[in-house]
Structures are given as structure tokens and as C-alpha cells.
Design an enzyme around this catalytic site. Structure first.
Site, PDB file in Angstrom:
ATOM      1  N   ASP A 164       0.882  -1.172   0.000  1.00 35.27           N
ATOM      2  CA  ASP A 164       0.000   0.000   0.000  1.00 35.27           C
ATOM      3  C   ASP A 164       0.920   1.222   0.000  1.00 35.27           C
ATOM      4  O   ASP A 164       2.134   1.107   0.193  1.00 35.27           O
ATOM      5  CB  ASP A 164      -0.896  -0.013   1.255  1.00 35.27           C
ATOM      6  CG  ASP A 164      -1.771   1.233   1.355  1.00 35.27           C
ATOM      7  OD1 ASP A 164      -2.390   1.608   0.343  1.00 35.27           O
ATOM      8  OD2 ASP A 164      -1.815   1.864   2.428  1.00 35.27           O
ATOM      9  N   CYS A 205     -10.918   3.235   0.338  1.00 35.96           N
ATOM     10  CA  CYS A 205      -9.470   3.434   0.519  1.00 35.96           C
ATOM     11  C   CYS A 205      -9.117   2.607   1.746  1.00 35.96           C
ATOM     12  O   CYS A 205      -9.863   2.617   2.738  1.00 35.96           O
ATOM     13  CB  CYS A 205      -9.168   4.911   0.751  1.00 35.96           C
ATOM     14  SG  CYS A 205      -7.513   5.238   1.418  1.00 35.96           S
ATOM     15  N   THR A 206      -8.020   1.872   1.657  1.00 31.82           N
ATOM     16  CA  THR A 206      -7.732   0.900   2.722  1.00 31.82           C
ATOM     17  C   THR A 206      -7.340   1.564   4.045  1.00 31.82           C
ATOM     18  O   THR A 206      -7.278   0.892   5.074  1.00 31.82           O
ATOM     19  CB  THR A 206      -6.636  -0.080   2.270  1.00 31.82           C
ATOM     20  OG1 THR A 206      -5.501   0.666   1.830  1.00 31.82           O
ATOM     21  CG2 THR A 206      -7.137  -0.963   1.147  1.00 31.82           C
ATOM     22  N   HIS A 207      -7.098   2.855   4.016  1.00 36.31           N
ATOM     23  CA  HIS A 207      -6.839   3.563   5.282  1.00 36.31           C
ATOM     24  C   HIS A 207      -8.127   3.738   6.112  1.00 36.31           C
ATOM     25  O   HIS A 207      -8.084   3.807   7.335  1.00 36.31           O
ATOM     26  CB  HIS A 207      -6.256   4.960   5.010  1.00 36.31           C
ATOM     27  CG  HIS A 207      -4.799   4.951   4.655  1.00 36.31           C
ATOM     28  ND1 HIS A 207      -4.337   4.536   3.437  1.00 36.31           N
ATOM     29  CD2 HIS A 207      -3.710   5.322   5.377  1.00 36.31           C
ATOM     30  CE1 HIS A 207      -3.010   4.657   3.410  1.00 36.31           C
ATOM     31  NE2 HIS A 207      -2.611   5.131   4.575  1.00 36.31           N
ATOM     32  N   TYR A 217      -0.619   8.396  -2.411  1.00 32.58           N
ATOM     33  CA  TYR A 217      -0.679   8.116  -3.848  1.00 32.58           C
ATOM     34  C   TYR A 217      -1.897   8.814  -4.475  1.00 32.58           C
ATOM     35  O   TYR A 217      -1.880   9.173  -5.633  1.00 32.58           O
ATOM     36  CB  TYR A 217      -0.871   6.610  -4.103  1.00 32.58           C
ATOM     37  CG  TYR A 217       0.359   5.737  -4.010  1.00 32.58           C
ATOM     38  CD1 TYR A 217       1.578   6.201  -3.517  1.00 32.58           C
ATOM     39  CD2 TYR A 217       0.286   4.405  -4.439  1.00 32.58           C
ATOM     40  CE1 TYR A 217       2.679   5.359  -3.441  1.00 32.58           C
ATOM     41  CE2 TYR A 217       1.391   3.565  -4.373  1.00 32.58           C
ATOM     42  CZ  TYR A 217       2.580   4.038  -3.870  1.00 32.58           C
ATOM     43  OH  TYR A 217       3.654   3.194  -3.804  1.00 32.58           O
ATOM     44  N   GLY A 218      -2.961   8.935  -3.691  1.00 27.45           N
ATOM     45  CA  GLY A 218      -4.270   9.270  -4.233  1.00 27.45           C
ATOM     46  C   GLY A 218      -4.449  10.667  -4.791  1.00 27.45           C
ATOM     47  O   GLY A 218      -5.493  10.977  -5.369  1.00 27.45           O
ATOM     48  N   CYS A 277      -4.322  -1.488  -1.905  1.00 29.61           N
ATOM     49  CA  CYS A 277      -4.498  -0.053  -2.115  1.00 29.61           C
ATOM     50  C   CYS A 277      -5.458   0.107  -3.287  1.00 29.61           C
ATOM     51  O   CYS A 277      -5.166  -0.374  -4.397  1.00 29.61           O
ATOM     52  CB  CYS A 277      -3.143   0.573  -2.434  1.00 29.61           C
ATOM     53  SG  CYS A 277      -3.210   2.314  -2.874  1.00 29.61           S
ATOM     54  N   ASN A 278      -6.588   0.747  -3.053  1.00 29.52           N
ATOM     55  CA  ASN A 278      -7.564   0.951  -4.129  1.00 29.52           C
ATOM     56  C   ASN A 278      -6.982   1.812  -5.240  1.00 29.52           C
ATOM     57  O   ASN A 278      -7.261   1.598  -6.424  1.00 29.52           O
ATOM     58  CB  ASN A 278      -8.813   1.636  -3.577  1.00 29.52           C
ATOM     59  CG  ASN A 278      -9.593   0.767  -2.614  1.00 29.52           C
ATOM     60  OD1 ASN A 278     -10.582   0.150  -2.982  1.00 29.52           O
ATOM     61  ND2 ASN A 278      -9.160   0.710  -1.366  1.00 29.52           N
ATOM     62  N   THR A 279      -6.194   2.791  -4.850  1.00 31.08           N
ATOM     63  CA  THR A 279      -5.626   3.726  -5.827  1.00 31.08           C
ATOM     64  C   THR A 279      -4.656   2.990  -6.756  1.00 31.08           C
ATOM     65  O   THR A 279      -4.743   3.108  -7.988  1.00 31.08           O
ATOM     66  CB  THR A 279      -4.893   4.865  -5.089  1.00 31.08           C
ATOM     67  OG1 THR A 279      -5.764   5.399  -4.085  1.00 31.08           O
ATOM     68  CG2 THR A 279      -4.474   5.961  -6.034  1.00 31.08           C
TER      69      THR A 279
HETATM   70  N1  DGL Z   1      -4.719   3.314   0.918  1.00 37.61           N
HETATM   71  C1  DGL Z   1      -4.833   3.783  -0.404  1.00 37.61           C
HETATM   72  C2  DGL Z   1      -6.104   3.354  -1.098  1.00 37.61           C
HETATM   73  O1  DGL Z   1      -6.654   2.324  -0.766  1.00 37.61           O
HETATM   74  C3  DGL Z   1      -4.471   5.161  -0.798  1.00 37.61           C
HETATM   75  C4  DGL Z   1      -4.163   6.258   0.113  1.00 37.61           C
HETATM   76  C5  DGL Z   1      -3.278   7.229  -0.613  1.00 37.61           C
HETATM   77  O2  DGL Z   1      -2.097   6.936  -0.721  1.00 37.61           O
HETATM   78  O3  DGL Z   1      -3.770   8.261  -1.069  1.00 37.61           O
HETATM   79  O4  DGL Z   1      -6.567   3.996  -2.003  1.00 37.61           O
END
Ligand code: DGL
Length: 252
Positions: A11, A182-184, A43-44, A74-76
Site C-alpha cells: 500500500d 481506501c484501505t486507510h 498516492y491518491g 491499495c484501491n488507488t
Molecule cells: N490506501 C490507499 C487506497 O486504498 C491510498 C491512500 C493514498 O495513498 O492516497 O486507495
């Protein structure tokens, strides 16, 4: 590839730990190597080419360590890099995406609110998902929200004020399901659940875990050895970031 080989998980930072804990719970004999690219988080809010490059680099790191499967937690990164990684690698590659299908299955009369990064919501993969399961879906980009998890700020007035502002567009709407895209965000479930007491919070990690099990089973690579699997945590952010991961796994 041996069934005792580890599974790689990555992630942009701490968020993928919400997927890791689910996988460890369901596949307790498996060994995992987790990599959080904290140095380059978030990343997003980055351009697509940059997310692609960072995702390929993160995957390479793990592949060099002899993993038998890769989970993009990580969804992104999934939205941008899943297809490329599946083409490049000869091991199973499993990605995570906003859990719209599962959300539709439990939606009543109200709406489904998807919270995700701006980059995830802009991907073609998400557009395709909306075409299939997009009825009564409100997609809300949440730039800045993952940073609360990275700072281990899972409650308190700062988060509360941020959520007030973020959720203004859906004030007064009947929300049946909040999709944590988002996995956070699962680490913010308490604060989010408080805002939507009548809604279900859903994320995609149960599907990801089932897909991982299935992929390993199909290749005869499930680790059937007795004994608890090992989890190795690593980060481009160094030892301090790894310590944050350990703390989050304890409290989250
Ligand atoms: N945890 C990530 C997700 O699932 C992205 C968070 C990020 O880096 O912006 O999208």
C-alpha cells in the site's frame, strides 16, 4: 513456487494493514511480507503515471523476495496498476476496489456513499464498476483523510472538524451503506460510524481474502503446514514508519 513462500502485500502506507489483518485472520498459516511506501504517500492525489511507476516499484521490491502471490492492498494502486501487474507477473495478483457489488446487495431505499481518493474515482476501472453497480451511488473524493491514519489520529476534534467539512455535500441524505474505498479508512470506522449510525460500513477486504485463498488453492499453493504464519513489516519510511504499523495493528 513453494507453498511456504510468503505473500507480498503493498500500500502507499499504513492503510493496507486493514487488509493484512483480515488475511492473517482467515489464512493463519500463511507468511506475509507487507510493504508500505510511506515515503511516497499519499498516492491518491498524484498523477496516474506517477502512481503506476510507484506501484510497479513497490511490486518489484516484493517480487525480488520470492513471493508466491501479490495483493495490492491499495484501491488507488489497483485502479491504476492492476492490469499492468497482472500482465507482467507470473504469480497471482489480486487488487482491492470499492465494494460496490457487496454494497448493492444490502442497500435498502437509501444511497450508497463511496469514500475514496480522487485518483481512484478518476480511474477507468471505477467507471466500469459504476456502470455495473452504480445505482444510487454518491462518490465523494476524500483528499486529506488518509493522512489522519498516517498520523495515528483516529479520533479527536481535528478529525471531527475535517469530517464535518468533507461530509457537507451529503448532509441530510439517507445513506444505507458507506463504502470505505481506501484501505486507510477502516481505521477510521469509529468516527465514520458515529456520523452514519444507521448505515453499514463496508470494505472489499473479505472479497480480496477469498480471492487470494481461491487463487492459491487453484495452484496447489495454500500453506497447509501447521504453525502460525510470520508477518514481516517493511516501509520506505524506515524504522519509525514500521513502528507506527505495529502500533496501528494493536489499536486499529
Ligand atoms: N490506501 C490507499 C487506497 O486504498 C491510498 C491512500 C493514498 O495513498 O492516497 O486507495
Amino acid at each position: 513456487m513453494k507453498s511456504q513462500a510468503p505473500i507480498g502485500v503493498f500500500d502507499s502506507g499504513l492503510g493496507g494493514l486493514s487488509v493484512l489483518r483480515q488475511m492473517c485472520g482467515q489464512l493463519p498459516h500463511e507468511h506475509f511480507i507487507y510493504y508500505g511506501d510511506t515515503l511516497h504517500a499519499p498516492y491518491g492525489v498524484r498523477p496516474t503515471e506517477e502512481i503506476l511507476r510507484l506501484s510497479l516499484d513497490a511490486a518489484d521490491q516484493l517480487v525480488r523476495q520470492g513471493i508466491k502471490a501479490l495483493v495490492i492492498a491499495c484501491n488507488t494502486a489497483t485502479g491504476v496498476a492492476l492490469d499492468s501487474l497482472q500482465q507482467r507477473l507470473d504469480i497471482p495478483v489480486i487488487g482491492i476496489q470499492p465494494a460496490l457489488e457487496a454494497a448493492q446487495a444490502v442497500r435498502g431505499e437509501g444511497e450508497i456513499l463511496v469514500l475514496a481518493t480522487p485518483a481512484t474515482l478518476k480511474t477507468e476501472r471505477y467507471a466500469r464498476l459504476l456502470k455495473q453497480h452504480g445505482d444510487h451511488v454518491i462518490s465523494l473524493p476524500a483528499p486529506g483523510l488518509m493522512e489522519f491514519v498516517e498520523r495515528e489520529e483516529l479520533s479527536g476534534p481535528g478529525l471531527s472538524a475535517f469530517l464535518d467539512q468533507l461530509l457537507t455535500p451529503v448532509a441530510g441524505q439517507k445513506i444505507d451503506v458507506v463504502v470505505l474505498g481506501c484501505t486507510h479508512y477502516p481505521f477510521l470506522s469509529a468516527a465514520l460510524g458515529h456520523r452514519f449510525p444507521d448505515a453499514r460500513l463496508m470494505d472489499d477486504s473479505p472479497r480480496v481474502t477469498a480471492a487470494l485463498r481461491e487463487a492459491l488453492q487453484a495452484r496447489g499453493q495454500l500453506n497447509t503446514q501447521a504453525g502460525e504464519g510470520r508477518v514481516v513489516l517493511s516501509s520506505s519510511g524506515g524504522e519509525q514508519a514500521v513502528q507506527r504499523m505495529r502500533r496501528l495493528l494493536e489499536v486499529g
